[in-house]
Scaffold this motif. Structure first.
Motif, mmCIF file in Angstrom:
data_model
loop_
_atom_site.group_PDB
_atom_site.id
_atom_site.type_symbol
_atom_site.label_atom_id
_atom_site.label_comp_id
_atom_site.label_asym_id
_atom_site.label_seq_id
_atom_site.Cartn_x
_atom_site.Cartn_y
_atom_site.Cartn_z
ATOM 1 N N GLU A 1 0.837 -1.205 0.000
ATOM 2 C CA GLU A 1 0.000 0.000 0.000
ATOM 3 C C GLU A 1 0.881 1.267 0.000
ATOM 4 O OE1 GLU A 1 -3.685 0.315 2.833
ATOM 5 O OE2 GLU A 1 -1.925 1.004 3.932
ATOM 6 N N GLY A 2 1.916 1.253 0.855
ATOM 7 C CA GLY A 2 2.826 2.400 0.934
ATOM 8 C C GLY A 2 3.589 2.590 -0.369
ATOM 9 N N ALA A 3 4.086 1.488 -0.943
ATOM 10 C CA ALA A 3 4.823 1.580 -2.213
ATOM 11 C C ALA A 3 3.918 2.122 -3.304
ATOM 12 C CB ALA A 3 5.368 0.205 -2.604
ATOM 13 N N ASN A 4 2.653 1.718 -3.285
ATOM 14 C CA ASN A 4 1.703 2.202 -4.294
ATOM 15 C C ASN A 4 1.469 3.707 -4.153
ATOM 16 O OD1 ASN A 4 -0.009 1.913 -6.472
ATOM 17 N ND2 ASN A 4 -1.777 1.356 -5.226
ATOM 18 N N SER A 5 1.370 4.194 -2.919
ATOM 19 C CA SER A 5 1.067 5.620 -2.758
ATOM 20 C C SER A 5 2.310 6.506 -2.869
ATOM 21 C CB SER A 5 0.321 5.878 -1.446
ATOM 22 O OG SER A 5 1.040 5.369 -0.370
ATOM 23 N N LEU A 6 3.512 5.913 -2.836
ATOM 24 C CA LEU A 6 4.737 6.727 -2.925
ATOM 25 C C LEU A 6 5.413 6.656 -4.294
ATOM 26 C CD1 LEU A 6 6.216 6.007 0.620
ATOM 27 C CD2 LEU A 6 5.477 8.243 -0.233
ATOM 28 N N THR A 7 4.803 5.957 -5.255
ATOM 29 C CA THR A 7 5.378 5.886 -6.604
ATOM 30 C C THR A 7 4.617 6.825 -7.522
ATOM 31 O OG1 THR A 7 4.100 3.833 -6.747
ATOM 32 C CG2 THR A 7 6.471 3.615 -6.675
ATOM 33 N N PHE A 8 5.370 7.663 -8.209
ATOM 34 C CA PHE A 8 4.739 8.693 -9.042
ATOM 35 C C PHE A 8 5.169 8.599 -10.502
ATOM 36 C CE2 PHE A 8 5.484 10.322 -4.709
ATOM 37 C CZ PHE A 8 4.166 10.420 -4.294
ATOM 38 N N GLY A 9 5.791 7.465 -10.877
ATOM 39 C CA GLY A 9 6.144 7.279 -12.283
ATOM 40 C C GLY A 9 7.512 7.826 -12.656
ATOM 41 N N GLY A 10 8.367 8.128 -11.683
ATOM 42 C CA GLY A 10 9.716 8.616 -11.998
ATOM 43 C C GLY A 10 10.769 7.545 -11.779
ATOM 44 N N GLU B 1 12.114 2.619 -9.239
ATOM 45 C CA GLU B 1 12.962 1.431 -9.247
ATOM 46 C C GLU B 1 13.601 1.216 -7.877
ATOM 47 O OE1 GLU B 1 15.438 2.194 -12.663
ATOM 48 O OE2 GLU B 1 13.585 2.593 -13.771
ATOM 49 N N ARG B 2 13.959 2.318 -7.212
ATOM 50 C CA ARG B 2 14.514 2.184 -5.857
ATOM 51 C C ARG B 2 13.432 1.717 -4.886
ATOM 52 N NH1 ARG B 2 17.527 7.293 -4.033
ATOM 53 N NH2 ARG B 2 18.038 5.970 -2.262
ATOM 54 N N LEU B 3 12.221 2.187 -5.098
ATOM 55 C CA LEU B 3 11.118 1.741 -4.240
ATOM 56 C C LEU B 3 10.832 0.254 -4.429
ATOM 57 C CD1 LEU B 3 8.817 4.834 -4.340
ATOM 58 C CD2 LEU B 3 9.502 3.634 -2.276
ATOM 59 N N PHE B 4 11.003 -0.214 -5.668
ATOM 60 C CA PHE B 4 10.847 -1.651 -5.929
ATOM 61 C C PHE B 4 11.824 -2.438 -5.054
ATOM 62 C CE2 PHE B 4 12.899 -5.181 -8.164
ATOM 63 C CZ PHE B 4 11.850 -6.074 -8.236
ATOM 64 N N THR B 5 13.091 -2.035 -5.070
ATOM 65 C CA THR B 5 14.115 -2.723 -4.278
ATOM 66 C C THR B 5 13.794 -2.654 -2.787
ATOM 67 O OG1 THR B 5 15.706 -2.088 -5.950
ATOM 68 C CG2 THR B 5 16.610 -2.867 -3.885
ATOM 69 N N LEU B 6 13.400 -1.474 -2.312
ATOM 70 C CA LEU B 6 13.070 -1.316 -0.894
ATOM 71 C C LEU B 6 11.888 -2.195 -0.495
ATOM 72 C CD1 LEU B 6 13.321 2.577 -0.437
ATOM 73 C CD2 LEU B 6 14.872 0.841 0.473
ATOM 74 N N ALA B 7 10.877 -2.265 -1.364
ATOM 75 C CA ALA B 7 9.674 -3.044 -1.042
ATOM 76 C C ALA B 7 10.000 -4.538 -0.982
ATOM 77 C CB ALA B 7 8.572 -2.766 -2.061
#
Ligand SMILES: [Zn+2]
Length: 240
Positions: A97-106, A110-116
């Motif tokens: 849920e957090g990864a979905n709301s913190l990704t804005f298409g930039g 990719e870093r959020l993918f790794t963190l998640a």
């Protein structure tokens, strides 16, 4: 036709038509994308697993116009322990849920993918509440909403031994109680957040309810910055 291969985490699945779903995938190669997947609601469907929560897989996609469709998938990691523990389940849901709301298409996606993916692995293998706090601190930082954990952002006084202080949502930083106008926060919240980000902390403030307090503040901050309703995070906080 050759497919497009992406390593992705399944964040969200919405029913589409009788047997299909639309997936929100967070991928290492293309960031966050939507992709249709056919027939996965039928019993015995070969790709059923690929539309399940927390599926981390190599997805093969075809693209027609602007629309992606999943044609194949092979699971990379199942995070099996998440499905057998209700607390871990909601913590992992809060990561997606957090990864979905913190990704804005930039490029940050990719870093959020790794963190998640790291967070789901840590939730499986260790204390899920600290894993969740670490994820939110890092994910907020990547998205430009760093939680400031240094001295008072107004006067520069150290806060390490303060019993109570304030957190300023617009600045994303702590202040002394008398210096700011933000929401009240405890020394426990401040020290738990510092501990989870690898900074020095005062062990006297680390209490059993500390993770809950810290997650409440992170939830307030996340919804302040992104309008996310944080449904899974709220459920997790209620459970612990
Ligand atoms: Zn101050």
């Amino acid at each position: 036709m050759d497919g497009i291969k992406v390593n992705a985490l399944m964040l969200r699945a919405v029913d589409y038509g009788e047997n299909d779903k639309i997936l929100t995938l967070l991928s290492a190669e293309l960031g966050k994308i939507s992709a249709g997947i056919k027939g996965v609601k039928k019993a015995g469907a070969k790709l059923r697993f690929a539309a399940q929560p927390f599926c981390f897989a190599e997805y093969v996609l075809t693209k027609r116009g602007e629309r992606y469709t999943v044609t194949q998938a092979s699971e990379t990691e199942s995070f099996y322990d998440i499905r057998t523990d209700i607390n871990k389940f909601y913590a992992a849901s809060a990561v997606c849920e957090g990864a979905n709301s913190l990704t804005f298409g930039g490029a940050e996606d990719e870093r959020l993918f790794t963190l998640a993916v790291q967070a789901l692995s840590n939730i499986c293998n260790s204390d899920e509440s600290y894993a969740l706090i670490k994820f939110f601190l890092a994910a907020l930082s990547v998205s430009g909403y760093t939680v400031g954990l240094d001295n008072c952002s107004e006067c520069g006084a150290p806060l390490l031994s303060a019993q109570r202080m304030r957190f300023d949502m617009s600045v994303g930083a702590f202040t002394c109680w008398d210096c700011g106008t933000g929401v009240g926060a405890s020394g426990t919240t401040y020290n738990i957040l510092r501990m989870c980000s690898g900074k020095t902390y005062d062990p006297a403030f680390i209490t059993p309810d500390g993770a809950k307090r810290a997650l409440r503040l992170l939830r307030e901050y996340l919804s302040y910055k992104t309008d996310s309703r944080c449904v899974s995070l709220s459920e997790y906080i209620r459970l612990i």
